[in-house]
Motif scaffolding. Structure first.
Motif, PDB file in Angstrom:
ATOM      1  N   HIS A 163     -14.505  39.564  58.098  1.00 21.34           N
ATOM      2  CA  HIS A 163     -13.432  39.488  59.144  1.00 21.34           C
ATOM      3  C   HIS A 163     -13.997  38.260  60.121  1.00 21.34           C
ATOM      4  O   HIS A 163     -14.732  37.813  59.964  1.00 21.34           O
ATOM      5  CB  HIS A 163     -13.570  40.723  59.860  1.00 21.34           C
ATOM      6  N   VAL A 164     -12.866  37.921  60.841  1.00 18.41           N
ATOM      7  CA  VAL A 164     -12.948  36.672  61.564  1.00 18.41           C
ATOM      8  C   VAL A 164     -12.946  37.141  62.994  1.00 18.41           C
ATOM      9  O   VAL A 164     -12.201  37.783  63.438  1.00 18.41           O
ATOM     10  CB  VAL A 164     -11.898  35.622  61.305  1.00 18.41           C
ATOM     11  N   LEU A 165     -13.959  36.644  64.023  1.00 19.90           N
ATOM     12  CA  LEU A 165     -13.971  36.483  65.284  1.00 19.90           C
ATOM     13  C   LEU A 165     -13.524  35.362  65.892  1.00 19.90           C
ATOM     14  O   LEU A 165     -13.877  34.296  65.404  1.00 19.90           O
ATOM     15  CB  LEU A 165     -15.430  36.929  65.658  1.00 19.90           C
ATOM     16  N   CYS A 166     -12.751  35.469  67.062  1.00 23.08           N
ATOM     17  CA  CYS A 166     -12.173  34.302  67.440  1.00 23.08           C
ATOM     18  C   CYS A 166     -12.136  34.377  68.775  1.00 23.08           C
ATOM     19  O   CYS A 166     -11.630  35.510  69.631  1.00 23.08           O
ATOM     20  CB  CYS A 166     -10.737  33.796  66.936  1.00 23.08           C
ATOM     21  N   THR A 167     -12.767  33.292  69.667  1.00 25.68           N
ATOM     22  CA  THR A 167     -12.756  33.242  71.152  1.00 25.68           C
ATOM     23  C   THR A 167     -12.095  32.232  71.366  1.00 25.68           C
ATOM     24  O   THR A 167     -12.426  31.034  70.893  1.00 25.68           O
ATOM     25  CB  THR A 167     -14.007  33.552  71.889  1.00 25.68           C
ATOM     26  N   GLY A 168     -11.300  32.044  72.526  1.00 23.64           N
ATOM     27  CA  GLY A 168     -10.543  30.659  72.793  1.00 23.64           C
ATOM     28  C   GLY A 168     -10.166  30.786  74.202  1.00 23.64           C
ATOM     29  O   GLY A 168     -10.282  31.910  75.036  1.00 23.64           O
ATOM     30  N   ILE A 169      -9.422  29.927  74.818  1.00 22.13           N
ATOM     31  CA  ILE A 169      -8.954  29.496  76.236  1.00 22.13           C
ATOM     32  C   ILE A 169      -7.709  28.745  76.085  1.00 22.13           C
ATOM     33  O   ILE A 169      -7.362  28.160  75.285  1.00 22.13           O
ATOM     34  CB  ILE A 169      -9.930  28.738  77.043  1.00 22.13           C
TER      35      ILE A 169
END
Length: 518
Positions: free
Chosen positions: A424-430
């Motif tokens: 699975h893919v974890l994505c954090t952003g702004i």
């Protein structure tokens, strides 16, 4: 070179400008002092000296002012002119949430009585389970408050004493202090396995039961977790949270790892059924699960120490290794502890399933909803990364239309595997627009210009030098390394779903064909 007397003659607005810059970027005096120390420890101001500068009681030396200017990417002369800041870029005190709502008018249609009748019918017609709706309510509350829950933070700090990192042994000791006993299991009890619809080892569809609570005070932990200390820490912290916050009366959730495609997991990995029935007890239990999950993150990554560590590490995802916690816990905590409030976080499984979502900046969901859909936009970082090699991270600058206006986002994604061997893919952003506006630039104009460049490039393009310079300055002020890395790659146009593709020609058909082949 300007001497101190020269600075004094031109320092009338200096303190106010520094204070406004600091507040506009949501930095405490401790934050700004620490940032200055990393630029030049010898000339950086202390917290107390910063306070006096902002109040006009002291004038910094030229070297000290140069350090402060470097943090905010300003010329020294900007602090020394006699031009006050425009009102448009002074700190704003408004709605903290980034999610748009609707006017509840005519109000008689939104009375409690009418909603009580309409909501169950809506859930039935849309196929939304009662537990899913409960988590939607909780997520809306979380996003409205931009992950700011000081009571939960304080409760975790009282228990963990802001220690970081915490070892497994220290967490077990904390659990015992709360009157909890630890026991280990190899097989899930038959009654629990039957309830979950699985067998004596696993819950259904490649999930693993990692821990559960047995009244009156025993935490049962899967022996497998001895090989996965990061997950073991999280489970212990969640159960400690239940004990501290709810006197153990809320410990009804079984913690799982993996993703059940027939059911839905909550953000903290608890099992959710597909029943469309909605009752107050379900909502209460879902809320307690959220509180305990948030508590767990705050216990493992206490706010101030973790924020200081992230600031030193430039918000790199690999920072989680220094604490011995999972990337998921570390990335979710970024959204809560950062001085910048406009974050988002996704946890995605192939081909287009969102397990967990946080959208404190109001970004639309990558696939339009929380279910699998047939037309996901293949240009979202979480979708691109699903089939990428299981190593490293990827930064991406994205342009997305929100309310018919383009906005600039940047994220960092990583492909991981859970204990059940699911990728699975974890994505954090702004959302970069507020940061751009905070520096007095026109974020809307920059977003339009970048979108035009991407349209001419067929949907993606290298960022023009003029825009890159502006974004790089913002990235250095934010002190987030992957923002700068994203600026060096091509910007991509993305959309909530393929049917809304802004590219010319549209890639919707290609997206659909790609998913059919899968």
């Amino acid at each position: 070179m300007k001497n101190t007397k020269s600075l004094m003659r031109k320092s009338h607005l200096m303190g106010t400008k520094i204070r406004n810059l600091r507040k506009r970027n949501n930095l405490t005096m401790e934050d700004l002092s620490a940032r200055c120390i990393r630029v030049n420890a010898e000339t950086a101001p202390s917290v107390s000296y910063l306070s006096m500068i902002e109040r006009g009681k002291r004038v910094p030396s030229e070297d000290m002012l140069s350090v402060i200017a470097s943090v905010f990417q300003k010329d020294v002369d900007w602090f020394l002119d006699d031009v006050p800041e425009e009102k448009s870029i002074t700190p704003e005190k408004g709605n903290r949430g980034g999610i748009s709502g609707i006017a509840l008018e005519p109000s008689f249609l939104f009375s409690n009585e009418i909603l009580q009748i309409a909501i169950p019918e809506m859930l039935s017609q849309t196929g939304t389970s009662g537990r899913q709706f409960a988590h939607l309510l909780i997520r809306a509350h979380q996003e409205h408050h931009q992950n700011h829950f000081p009571d939960l933070e304080r409760a975790a700090e009282d228990v963990g004493l802001k220690r970081m990192p915490l070892s497994v042994d220290e967490l077990i000791e904390i659990a015992q202090q709360q009157g909890l006993k630890i026991a280990w299991f190899n097989k899930v009890p038959a009654s629990l396995a039957k309830e979950l619809g699985g067998n004596a080892y696993r819950a259904p569809t490649n999930n693993i039961v990692t821990s559960f609570f047995d009244s009156p005070g025993t935490i049962y932990i899967n022996q497998l977790l001895k090989k996965f200390p990061m997950r073991l820490k999280y489970d212990l912290a969640v159960h400690i949270g239940h004990a501290v916050l709810h006197n153990r009366d809320g410990l009804k959730s079984v913690l799982l790892t993996g993703l059940n495609h027939n059911n839905t997991l909550s953000a903290d990995g608890t099992q959710s059924s597909q029943s469309s029935n909605l009752n107050a007890q379900d909502i209460l239990h879902a809320w307690r699960d959220f509180e305990s999950s948030f508590f767990a993150g705050a216990l493992l990554c206490p706010k101030v120490p973790y924020r200081q560590l992230l600031d030193r590490q430039g918000y790199e995802i690999k920072t989680h290794e220094l604490l011995g916690v999972s990337a998921s816990v570390a990335m979710r905590r970024m959204t809560a502890v950062s001085s910048y409030r406009h974050w988002h976080y996704f946890d995605a499984y192939a081909p287009g399933k969102l397990k967990a979502v946080y959208r404190g900046n109001g970004i639309p969901l990558p696939w339009g909803n929380m279910r699998e859909v047939e037309d996901p936009c293949q240009h979202w970082a979480v979708f691109r990364m699903i089939n990428a090699p299981l190593q490293g991270t990827s930064a991406q600058i994205s342009i997305l239309n929100v309310g018919d206006e383009p906005r600039i986002y940047v994220c960092e994604s990583t492909n991981v595997k859970d204990m059940a061997d699911n990728s699975h893919v974890l994505c954090t952003g702004i959302d970069l627009n507020p940061a751009i506006d905070a520096q007095g630039e026109d974020a809307r104009s920059i977003a339009h210009d970048l979108k035009d460049v991407c349209v001419k490039g067929g949907g993606s393009a290298a960022i023009p030098k003029s825009i890159k310079t502006q974004l790089s300055s913002v990235a250095r002020i934010l002190n987030i390394n992957w923002v700068e890395r994203g600026i060096e790659t091509e910007a991509r146009m993305i959309c909530p779903r393929g049917a809304e593709c802004p590219r010319k020609p549209s890639c919707y058909q290609a997206c659909g064909e790609k998913n059919v082949r899968r």
